[in-house]
Write an enzyme that holds these catalytic residues in place. Structure first.
Site, PDB file in Angstrom:
ATOM      1  N   HIS A 269      -1.800   1.397  -8.864  1.00 57.74           N
ATOM      2  CA  HIS A 269      -1.685   2.779  -8.380  1.00 57.74           C
ATOM      3  C   HIS A 269      -1.209   3.676  -9.527  1.00 57.74           C
ATOM      4  O   HIS A 269      -1.791   4.738  -9.800  1.00 57.74           O
ATOM      5  CB  HIS A 269      -0.704   2.837  -7.209  1.00 57.74           C
ATOM      6  CG  HIS A 269      -0.820   4.078  -6.385  1.00 57.74           C
ATOM      7  ND1 HIS A 269      -0.190   4.232  -5.167  1.00 57.74           N
ATOM      8  CD2 HIS A 269      -1.497   5.239  -6.586  1.00 57.74           C
ATOM      9  CE1 HIS A 269      -0.470   5.423  -4.674  1.00 57.74           C
ATOM     10  NE2 HIS A 269      -1.257   6.055  -5.515  1.00 57.74           N
TER      11      HIS A 269
ATOM     12  N   HIS B  29       1.642  -7.868  -4.612  1.00 58.23           N
ATOM     13  CA  HIS B  29       2.244  -6.622  -4.135  1.00 58.23           C
ATOM     14  C   HIS B  29       2.593  -5.706  -5.316  1.00 58.23           C
ATOM     15  O   HIS B  29       2.208  -4.521  -5.338  1.00 58.23           O
ATOM     16  CB  HIS B  29       3.509  -6.975  -3.336  1.00 58.23           C
ATOM     17  CG  HIS B  29       4.246  -5.793  -2.794  1.00 58.23           C
ATOM     18  ND1 HIS B  29       4.158  -5.397  -1.475  1.00 58.23           N
ATOM     19  CD2 HIS B  29       5.114  -4.923  -3.380  1.00 58.23           C
ATOM     20  CE1 HIS B  29       4.919  -4.335  -1.278  1.00 58.23           C
ATOM     21  NE2 HIS B  29       5.514  -4.030  -2.412  1.00 58.23           N
ATOM     22  N   GLU B  30       3.305  -6.259  -6.291  1.00 58.10           N
ATOM     23  CA  GLU B  30       3.733  -5.448  -7.435  1.00 58.10           C
ATOM     24  C   GLU B  30       2.542  -5.009  -8.299  1.00 58.10           C
ATOM     25  O   GLU B  30       2.557  -3.923  -8.876  1.00 58.10           O
ATOM     26  CB  GLU B  30       4.749  -6.202  -8.280  1.00 58.10           C
ATOM     27  CG  GLU B  30       6.035  -6.576  -7.552  1.00 58.10           C
ATOM     28  CD  GLU B  30       6.743  -5.389  -6.920  1.00 58.10           C
ATOM     29  OE1 GLU B  30       6.540  -4.246  -7.379  1.00 58.10           O
ATOM     30  OE2 GLU B  30       7.492  -5.595  -5.950  1.00 58.10           O
TER      31      GLU B  30
ATOM     32  N   HIS C  34       1.224  -1.831  -6.821  1.00 53.23           N
ATOM     33  CA  HIS C  34       1.977  -0.669  -7.309  1.00 53.23           C
ATOM     34  C   HIS C  34       1.540  -0.303  -8.728  1.00 53.23           C
ATOM     35  O   HIS C  34       1.328   0.870  -9.049  1.00 53.23           O
ATOM     36  CB  HIS C  34       3.474  -1.001  -7.338  1.00 53.23           C
ATOM     37  CG  HIS C  34       4.155  -0.942  -6.015  1.00 53.23           C
ATOM     38  ND1 HIS C  34       4.088   0.153  -5.189  1.00 53.23           N
ATOM     39  CD2 HIS C  34       4.956  -1.845  -5.377  1.00 53.23           C
ATOM     40  CE1 HIS C  34       4.803  -0.071  -4.089  1.00 53.23           C
ATOM     41  NE2 HIS C  34       5.328  -1.281  -4.184  1.00 53.23           N
TER      42      HIS C  34
END
Length: 598
Positions: free
Chosen positions: A397, A390-391, A394
């Protein structure tokens, strides 16, 4: 003797992030801070002639943007240094100084937006003809001028700013009530030992295998809110009235329209989410029925719904194994993406393990011009595998946006912030399911997805509908009372969870403990982000490299356009029901797989 946490110095360097990529030494930070504070003071001199000519406007904007970039870098270094050991007073001081610099910058640049609005579209177009370099700021200007009718005179704006101290106090009052003044009772755990119920312990207690413990925790928690129900109702009523006050002061059609304006999101997106999820609640109702059946219960209560359908299985992942799994899971995004992820794993992006004083939890952060950073407190359970994935979403991105956009347009909006992180999780889940070694492992993963979806899409949409209802009540001249809030909340719980769930009286008070109801229409972004990510993951899975390439363009876009436009270019239209429908269809598909395996 209990095993003590390692100190920061005892952690191997290969498991720590490399903050020298921001500043090589603390003295560099201190020197930069001193220089930036001087530059911030100089901004005031720009005010008088800010819009006097095209050239002066360009030079002024470029100077301010450069100072802002430096200030952001200062804060990134300070807060990352502090988070790696919160007991270090030196870095607490650094963080406070960086925040002070941010506040001074904000005060110094407060003249910019009113000045640009006063200049107006016609004059700006004339300036662009004089100097084509102003075209670079088109989206920046548009983002300001599209809202010009909602800005007031200088005197009125000052009054609104002063009113903020009053209208924003509701959230502070709630926080003090909820976190400081409420003291929950003692309950007995599964071993008949007394423990104090707290916010932090509540969810773990709801997952307890002993139903008596779950029930006691649920009733004790909400019983305390019942004791103060009229106070909590008055505080929430005050908060909503504040939202309505600002919306009307700025001449928005509704408080919902006002809240969505900063991201240039149509109210149709919000309403579409609620309507589409409402039309696709049957899979959730089936899931509730399945829980009741598998748990062998005569009645299903809300305190039963957090109990895992599938018993915990021994799934442990050493950190090096986790890295390899994530790289394989994101392979559909292409070689460049995988190579960058690998570089992130091996080039000082990640602070992996817990140490004494380290901040808890996980996040991705950083600053422009330097690779992103990830804070973890890694343990070998499966949740940390998904958290790291998940991190890293980020981080990727931020990486692609920073690599492909200037500082002004690199930062992306909150509306799309959870898309990249959740897409990574989608790809990871698909990979894990395809490579599951046992039936038990596959069941566990399916249940993991269903629970995540229930909490993120269904539950957050229910919250979003509740927010819409309470704001409409106030806009219609009604006050929010404990009775009206309980009635609305009970109606929504019945609607979303179906006939399988017994709605206990205590559940009527759950609205009183949800802090997100003070965030002015924020929670819907969890559901839309999750749904957009699921849609993009399906496109990548079914369409291959072309869809992956479109997705990478989404990452590279940063904040160079409005969130809805950026998502549309990636192939996702959040203004249409299809995205939400496809998302709930995925829930239904995985529910069917779970049922077939049991």
């Amino acid at each position: 003797m209990p095993k003590e946490l390692k100190t920061r110095e005892e952690i191997d360097a290969k498991y720590k992030w490399n903050l020298t990529d921001i500043y090589e030494t603390d003295s560099q930070f201190e020197s930069e801070l001193k220089a930036v504070l001087t530059e911030i003071k100089e901004i005031k001199a720009l005010k008088e002639n800010f819009t006097s000519s095209a050239e002066y406007l360009i030079n002024s904007l470029n100077k301010i943007i450069k100072i802002e970039e430096k200030t952001a870098r200062l804060y990134a270094y300070a807060h990352l240094k502090y988070d790696q050991n919160t007991k270090n007073n030196k870095y607490q001081n650094y963080k406070n100084k960086a925040l002070t610099a941010y506040n001074k910058l904000s005060n110094s640049t407060s003249f910019m937006v009113p000045a640009i609005i006063k200049l107006g579209t016609t004059k700006l177009e004339d300036y662009k003809k004089e100097n084509e370099k102003l075209e670079f700021f088109n989206h920046f200007f548009d983002n300001i001028l599209r809202e010009k009718e909602h800005y007031l005179s200088a005197a009125e704006e000052k009054v609104l700013a002063l009113a903020g101290e009053v209208t924003q106090s509701s959230e502070n009052i709630f926080s003090m009530l909820n976190n400081a003044d409420l003291e929950f009772p003692l309950i007995e755990d599964e071993n008949k030992e007394e423990l104090r119920l707290t916010h932090g312990r509540y969810i773990d207690l709801l997952k307890n295998e002993d139903r008596r413990v779950r029930k006691d925790a649920f009733k004790a928690m909400h019983g305390e809110y019942k004791n103060s129900e009229n106070t909590f109702a008055a505080v929430l009523d005050s908060s909503v009235k504040g939202d309505v006050f600002y919306a009307r002061s700025r001449k928005y059609k509704s408080s919902l329209a006002s809240a969505l304006a900063s991201d240039n999101i149509s109210t149709d997106v919000y309403n579409n989410l609620i309507e589409t999820v409402s039309n696709n609640l049957e899979p959730l109702h089936q899931y509730m029925e399945l829980k009741k059946e598998i748990l062998n219960l005569d009645e299903l209560h809300i305190y039963d719904t957090y109990t895992p359908l599938i018993k915990e299985i021994e799934l442990k992942f050493e950190y090096d194994k986790t890295k390899e799994i994530i790289k394989k899971a994101v392979a559909p995004l292409g070689e460049d993406y995988v190579e960058t992820v690998e570089s992130g794993f091996n080039s000082g992006w990640i602070d992996v393990y817990e140490n004494k004083g380290k901040r808890s939890g996980a996040y991705s952060s950083g600053c422009y011009g330097v690779h992103p950073y990830i804070l973890m407190n890694y343990t070998q359970d499966i949740s940390n595998l998904f958290t790291l994935s998940h991190e890293m979403g980020h981080a990727m991105h931020s990486y692609y946006a920073n690599q492909n956009q200037p500082y002004l347009y690199a930062d992306y909006k909150i509306f799309v912030a959870e898309v990249a992180s959740t897409l990574n999780e989608n790809l990871l889940l698909d990979y894990m399911l395809e490579n599951a070694q046992t039936k038990e492992e596959k069941l566990y993963l399916l249940n993991y997805f269903l629970e995540g979806f229930r909490g993120t899409v269904y539950r957050q949409t229910m919250f979003a509908e509740f927010e819409k209802m309470i704001h409409q009540n106030v806009e219609n001249g009604e006050s929010l009372t404990s009775q009206s809030l309980k009635t609305m909340y009970r109606k929504l719980n019945k609607k979303y969870f179906g006939k399988a769930l017994v709605i206990d009286q205590e559940l009527d008070y759950e609205w009183a403990r949800i802090p997100h109801f003070y965030y002015n229409f924020y929670v819907y972004k969890y559901a839309t982000g999750y749904s957009a990510a699921a849609a993009l993951a399906e496109k990548i899975k079914n369409q291959g490299p072309e869809a992956a390439a479109n997705y990478l363009e989404f990452l590279k876009a940063g904040g160079s356009d409005y969130p809805l436009n950026i998502l549309k270019k990636a192939g996702v239209n959040m203004e249409k029901p299809a995205v939400i429908e496809n998302s709930t269809a995925k829930f239904k598909k995985y529910l069917k797989q779970l049922q077939d395996l049991i």
